[in-house]
Design a protein around this motif. Sequence first.
Motif, PDB file in Angstrom:
ATOM      1  N   MET A  99      39.206  24.945 -22.912  1.00  0.00           N
ATOM      2  CA  MET A  99      37.842  24.715 -23.249  1.00  0.00           C
ATOM      3  C   MET A  99      37.487  25.913 -23.936  1.00  0.00           C
ATOM      4  SD  MET A  99      35.827  23.026 -20.423  1.00  0.00           S
ATOM      5  CE  MET A  99      34.875  21.946 -21.192  1.00  0.00           C
ATOM      6  N   THR A 100      36.700  25.696 -24.798  1.00  0.00           N
ATOM      7  CA  THR A 100      36.122  26.850 -25.789  1.00  0.00           C
ATOM      8  C   THR A 100      34.516  26.939 -25.837  1.00  0.00           C
ATOM      9  OG1 THR A 100      38.117  26.898 -27.314  1.00  0.00           O
ATOM     10  CG2 THR A 100      36.404  28.108 -28.192  1.00  0.00           C
ATOM     11  N   CYS A 101      34.068  28.058 -25.849  1.00  0.00           N
ATOM     12  CA  CYS A 101      32.655  28.291 -25.864  1.00  0.00           C
ATOM     13  C   CYS A 101      32.338  29.218 -27.054  1.00  0.00           C
ATOM     14  CB  CYS A 101      31.812  28.709 -24.601  1.00  0.00           C
ATOM     15  SG  CYS A 101      30.065  29.153 -24.839  1.00  0.00           S
ATOM     16  N   HIS A 102      31.627  28.939 -28.189  1.00  0.00           N
ATOM     17  CA  HIS A 102      31.013  29.936 -29.388  1.00  0.00           C
ATOM     18  C   HIS A 102      30.052  30.536 -28.875  1.00  0.00           C
ATOM     19  CE1 HIS A 102      31.171  31.825 -33.039  1.00  0.00           C
ATOM     20  NE2 HIS A 102      29.917  31.510 -33.152  1.00  0.00           N
ATOM     21  N   ILE A 103      30.042  31.851 -29.121  1.00  0.00           N
ATOM     22  CA  ILE A 103      28.642  32.623 -28.983  1.00  0.00           C
ATOM     23  C   ILE A 103      28.399  33.307 -30.344  1.00  0.00           C
ATOM     24  CG2 ILE A 103      27.453  34.377 -27.625  1.00  0.00           C
ATOM     25  CD1 ILE A 103      29.173  34.028 -25.194  1.00  0.00           C
ATOM     26  N   SER A 104      27.219  33.096 -30.760  1.00  0.00           N
ATOM     27  CA  SER A 104      26.839  33.888 -32.238  1.00  0.00           C
ATOM     28  C   SER A 104      26.433  35.012 -31.649  1.00  0.00           C
ATOM     29  CB  SER A 104      25.679  32.924 -32.838  1.00  0.00           C
ATOM     30  OG  SER A 104      26.277  31.624 -33.631  1.00  0.00           O
ATOM     31  N   ILE A 105      26.681  36.080 -32.539  1.00  0.00           N
ATOM     32  CA  ILE A 105      26.287  37.593 -32.062  1.00  0.00           C
ATOM     33  C   ILE A 105      25.880  38.205 -33.408  1.00  0.00           C
ATOM     34  CG2 ILE A 105      27.263  39.958 -31.476  1.00  0.00           C
ATOM     35  CD1 ILE A 105      27.844  37.871 -29.404  1.00  0.00           C
ATOM     36  N   PRO A 106      24.532  38.629 -33.254  1.00  0.00           N
ATOM     37  CA  PRO A 106      23.587  39.225 -34.310  1.00  0.00           C
ATOM     38  C   PRO A 106      24.513  40.432 -34.835  1.00  0.00           C
ATOM     39  CG  PRO A 106      22.256  38.762 -32.393  1.00  0.00           C
ATOM     40  CD  PRO A 106      23.563  38.492 -32.001  1.00  0.00           C
ATOM     41  N   ALA A 107      24.192  40.718 -36.018  1.00  0.00           N
ATOM     42  CA  ALA A 107      25.078  41.953 -36.807  1.00  0.00           C
ATOM     43  C   ALA A 107      24.743  43.207 -36.229  1.00  0.00           C
ATOM     44  CB  ALA A 107      24.737  41.723 -38.308  1.00  0.00           C
ATOM     45  N   SER A 108      23.451  43.229 -35.584  1.00  0.00           N
ATOM     46  CA  SER A 108      23.259  44.741 -34.965  1.00  0.00           C
ATOM     47  C   SER A 108      24.035  45.023 -33.610  1.00  0.00           C
ATOM     48  CB  SER A 108      21.671  44.787 -34.552  1.00  0.00           C
ATOM     49  OG  SER A 108      21.465  43.791 -33.889  1.00  0.00           O
ATOM     50  N   PHE A 109      24.744  43.936 -33.149  1.00  0.00           N
ATOM     51  CA  PHE A 109      25.502  44.231 -31.889  1.00  0.00           C
ATOM     52  C   PHE A 109      26.949  44.187 -32.233  1.00  0.00           C
ATOM     53  CE2 PHE A 109      21.631  42.698 -30.290  1.00  0.00           C
ATOM     54  CZ  PHE A 109      21.609  43.122 -28.872  1.00  0.00           C
ATOM     55  N   HIS A 110      27.623  44.037 -33.351  1.00  0.00           N
ATOM     56  CA  HIS A 110      28.993  44.084 -33.895  1.00  0.00           C
ATOM     57  C   HIS A 110      29.598  45.254 -33.432  1.00  0.00           C
ATOM     58  CE1 HIS A 110      29.308  40.134 -36.385  1.00  0.00           C
ATOM     59  NE2 HIS A 110      28.149  40.224 -35.554  1.00  0.00           N
ATOM     60  N   GLY A 111      28.872  46.362 -33.496  1.00  0.00           N
ATOM     61  CA  GLY A 111      29.491  47.600 -33.048  1.00  0.00           C
ATOM     62  C   GLY A 111      29.982  47.780 -31.721  1.00  0.00           C
ATOM     63  N   TYR A 112      29.202  46.880 -30.987  1.00  0.00           N
ATOM     64  CA  TYR A 112      29.527  47.208 -29.566  1.00  0.00           C
ATOM     65  C   TYR A 112      30.435  46.166 -28.860  1.00  0.00           C
ATOM     66  CZ  TYR A 112      25.412  49.886 -30.880  1.00  0.00           C
ATOM     67  OH  TYR A 112      24.506  50.740 -31.424  1.00  0.00           O
ATOM     68  N   LEU A 113      30.915  45.090 -29.585  1.00  0.00           N
ATOM     69  CA  LEU A 113      31.826  44.013 -29.278  1.00  0.00           C
ATOM     70  C   LEU A 113      33.098  44.636 -28.611  1.00  0.00           C
ATOM     71  CD1 LEU A 113      31.541  41.389 -31.741  1.00  0.00           C
ATOM     72  CD2 LEU A 113      30.993  41.074 -29.540  1.00  0.00           C
ATOM     73  N   ASP A 114      33.874  45.403 -29.107  1.00  0.00           N
ATOM     74  CA  ASP A 114      35.094  45.565 -28.469  1.00  0.00           C
ATOM     75  C   ASP A 114      34.927  46.176 -27.065  1.00  0.00           C
ATOM     76  OD1 ASP A 114      36.371  45.235 -30.811  1.00  0.00           O
ATOM     77  OD2 ASP A 114      36.576  47.385 -31.522  1.00  0.00           O
ATOM     78  N   SER A 115      33.788  47.040 -26.863  1.00  0.00           N
ATOM     79  CA  SER A 115      33.491  47.535 -25.585  1.00  0.00           C
ATOM     80  C   SER A 115      33.267  46.574 -24.314  1.00  0.00           C
ATOM     81  CB  SER A 115      32.601  48.540 -25.484  1.00  0.00           C
ATOM     82  OG  SER A 115      33.011  49.736 -26.170  1.00  0.00           O
ATOM     83  N   ALA A 116      32.417  45.727 -25.030  1.00  0.00           N
ATOM     84  CA  ALA A 116      31.815  44.436 -24.160  1.00  0.00           C
ATOM     85  C   ALA A 116      32.888  43.387 -24.082  1.00  0.00           C
ATOM     86  CB  ALA A 116      30.793  43.746 -25.046  1.00  0.00           C
TER      87      ALA A 116
END
Length: 80
Positions: free
Chosen positions: A1-18
Amino acid sequence: MTCHISIPASFHGYLDSAIVRFESRHAGIRVVSGEAGVDLEGEQAADPELRADFLHILYREKIYAETLSMRQALLRVVLR
């Protein structure tokens, strides 16, 4: 199964750590990052709790990064 989560641009810099933190908590779920957000992949990926947990972790990573310098300055003053 897959679930897509849209991420606002202001959060992209924190994606790797998350993603690292999330995958360490949910070993059966794989997170794939893309331009528009992330996809959670795995048997339980459609569980709304996982979506909420990922967004919470992402938010916490942003807060941690944005307040790190303030906390470091406070510790320097207190520990003198």
